[in-house]
Design a protein around this motif. Structure first.
Motif, PDB file in Angstrom:
ATOM      1  N   ALA A  49     -24.532  -9.216  -1.592  1.00  0.00           N
ATOM      2  CA  ALA A  49     -24.922 -10.100  -2.703  1.00  0.00           C
ATOM      3  C   ALA A  49     -26.317  -9.732  -3.213  1.00  0.00           C
ATOM      4  CB  ALA A  49     -24.884 -11.553  -2.255  1.00  0.00           C
ATOM      5  N   ILE A  50     -27.228  -9.454  -2.295  1.00  0.00           N
ATOM      6  CA  ILE A  50     -28.589  -9.079  -2.681  1.00  0.00           C
ATOM      7  C   ILE A  50     -28.585  -7.740  -3.407  1.00  0.00           C
ATOM      8  CG2 ILE A  50     -30.854  -8.414  -1.768  1.00  0.00           C
ATOM      9  CD1 ILE A  50     -30.328 -10.519   0.492  1.00  0.00           C
ATOM     10  N   LYS A  58     -27.945 -16.492  -6.587  1.00  0.00           N
ATOM     11  CA  LYS A  58     -27.442 -17.855  -6.390  1.00  0.00           C
ATOM     12  C   LYS A  58     -25.914 -17.808  -6.379  1.00  0.00           C
ATOM     13  CE  LYS A  58     -31.508 -19.957  -7.148  1.00  0.00           C
ATOM     14  NZ  LYS A  58     -32.421 -19.140  -6.414  1.00  0.00           N
ATOM     15  N   THR A  59     -25.305 -18.827  -5.805  1.00  0.00           N
ATOM     16  CA  THR A  59     -23.838 -18.866  -5.756  1.00  0.00           C
ATOM     17  C   THR A  59     -23.245 -18.843  -7.161  1.00  0.00           C
ATOM     18  OG1 THR A  59     -23.931 -21.281  -5.577  1.00  0.00           O
ATOM     19  CG2 THR A  59     -23.692 -20.045  -3.538  1.00  0.00           C
ATOM     20  N   PHE A  89     -21.879 -14.594   1.012  1.00  0.00           N
ATOM     21  CA  PHE A  89     -22.768 -15.632   1.536  1.00  0.00           C
ATOM     22  C   PHE A  89     -22.327 -16.022   2.939  1.00  0.00           C
ATOM     23  CE2 PHE A  89     -23.126 -16.141  -3.031  1.00  0.00           C
ATOM     24  CZ  PHE A  89     -24.483 -16.283  -3.205  1.00  0.00           C
ATOM     25  N   TYR A  90     -23.331 -16.322   3.780  1.00  0.00           N
ATOM     26  CA  TYR A  90     -23.081 -16.909   5.091  1.00  0.00           C
ATOM     27  C   TYR A  90     -23.412 -18.383   4.970  1.00  0.00           C
ATOM     28  CZ  TYR A  90     -23.136 -12.076   6.618  1.00  0.00           C
ATOM     29  OH  TYR A  90     -22.861 -10.742   6.756  1.00  0.00           O
ATOM     30  N   LEU A  91     -22.558 -19.227   5.533  1.00  0.00           N
ATOM     31  CA  LEU A  91     -22.756 -20.667   5.460  1.00  0.00           C
ATOM     32  C   LEU A  91     -23.352 -21.141   6.780  1.00  0.00           C
ATOM     33  CD1 LEU A  91     -20.746 -19.920   3.218  1.00  0.00           C
ATOM     34  CD2 LEU A  91     -19.666 -22.122   3.579  1.00  0.00           C
ATOM     35  N   LEU A  92     -24.589 -21.628   6.730  1.00  0.00           N
ATOM     36  CA  LEU A  92     -25.304 -22.037   7.932  1.00  0.00           C
ATOM     37  C   LEU A  92     -25.651 -23.516   7.857  1.00  0.00           C
ATOM     38  CD1 LEU A  92     -27.832 -19.046   8.091  1.00  0.00           C
ATOM     39  CD2 LEU A  92     -25.597 -19.223   9.205  1.00  0.00           C
ATOM     40  N   ARG A  93     -25.548 -24.193   8.986  1.00  0.00           N
ATOM     41  CA  ARG A  93     -25.907 -25.617   9.030  1.00  0.00           C
ATOM     42  C   ARG A  93     -27.418 -25.820   8.994  1.00  0.00           C
ATOM     43  NH1 ARG A  93     -21.649 -28.842   9.396  1.00  0.00           N
ATOM     44  NH2 ARG A  93     -19.787 -28.107  10.463  1.00  0.00           N
TER      45      ARG A  93
END
Length: 194
Positions: A49-50, A58-59, A89-93
Motif C-alpha cells: 500500500a505504501i 488511507k483506506t 492493510f493490517y488490522l490491529l486492535r
C-alpha cells in the motif's frame, strides 16, 4: 555575563502544542499506546500500500481504486489481483510504541561535554571579548549535532516486525526518512520564558 544570567538555550523541537511533529516526538520520547478512535481496528498500511499510494495512504485511497475487502476470520484488508490476494492493510486492535528517550539520553550522555563548553565559554567571555550569546549559540549547535547522533545510534528497543517489513528490513527505530533529525533545532530564550 549578564546575558547568561537572563538567557538560556533550548534544544529540541518547536511547534504548536498539537502539531504532528510534537506528537511524533512525544510518542518516541515517552512511548505511546494507540487504540482506534472509531471501530475495532487500526488500519496499518502494508508495504504494498505504501509503495503504490505513498506513506500517507488511507483506506479510502485504496478503496477508490480497488475492491478492498477483509477475508472472513482474518485481520488483513486485501485486494484481489489476478486471482491472488494482496494485503494492503493490517488490522490491529492497538499499537504500543515503546519509549525511546533520545532527548533525555542526549542530555545525560553529553552533560560533561556541555560543562566543558560552558567553562571554556565563560573564560572566553572574561578574557577574549566573547559574548554570552556566542556561547549559547555554540551550545545549541553542539546539542543539535549530538541529538542527531544519539538518534542515529539508537537500536533498542527495535522496531516491531511490521514496521521493519514496511521499512524494507530497516530497524533503526528513530530514523525513517531523516525528517525528524532535520527538524531538531535550538533557540535562545529568556530565562523562565517561552
Amino acid at each position: 555575563m549578564d546575558y547568561l544570567s537572563h538567557h538560556q538555550v533550548v534544544i529540541g523541537f518547536f511547534g504548536a502544542e498539537d502539531s504532528l511533529l510534537l506528537t511524533v516526538v512525544r510518542a518516541n520520547e515517552y512511548g505511546a499506546h494507540i487504540v482506534p478512535k472509531k471501530g475495532k481496528f487500526l488500519w496499518v498500511p502494508s508495504r504494498q500500500a505504501i509503495k503504490e499510494f505513498g506513506k500517507s495512504v488511507k483506506t479510502k485511497d485504496v478503496a477508490a481504486k480497488y475492491n478492498l475487502f477483509v477475508p472472513k476470520g482474518k485481520r488483513v484488508a486485501c485486494v484481489n489481483k489476478n486471482k491472488k490476494l494482496v494485503v494492503y492493510f493490517y488490522l490491529l486492535r492497538k499499537v504500543d510504541i515503546p519509549a525511546r528517550a533520545f532527548i533525555r539520553k542526549t542530555g545525560l550522555d553529553y552533560s560533561s561535554k556541555y560543562k566543558r563548553i560552558m567553562r571554556a565559554g565563560v573564560e572566553a567571555i572574561m578574557y577574549d571579548n566573547a559574548t554570552g550569546k556566542q556561547l549559547l549559540a555554540k551550545l545549541g549547535k553542539e546539542g543539535v549535532k549530538d541529538m542527531r547522533e544519539v538518534m542515529l545510534r539508537w537500536t533498542k528497543p527495535g522496531n516491531a516486525p511490521l514496521t521493519i517489513e514496511n521499512k524494507r528490513g530497516a530497524n533503526n527505530p528513530l530514523v525513517d526518512t531523516g525528517q525528524l533529525q532535520k527538524r531538531i533545532t535550538w533557540q535562545i530564550l529568556p530565562l523562565g520564558g517561552d
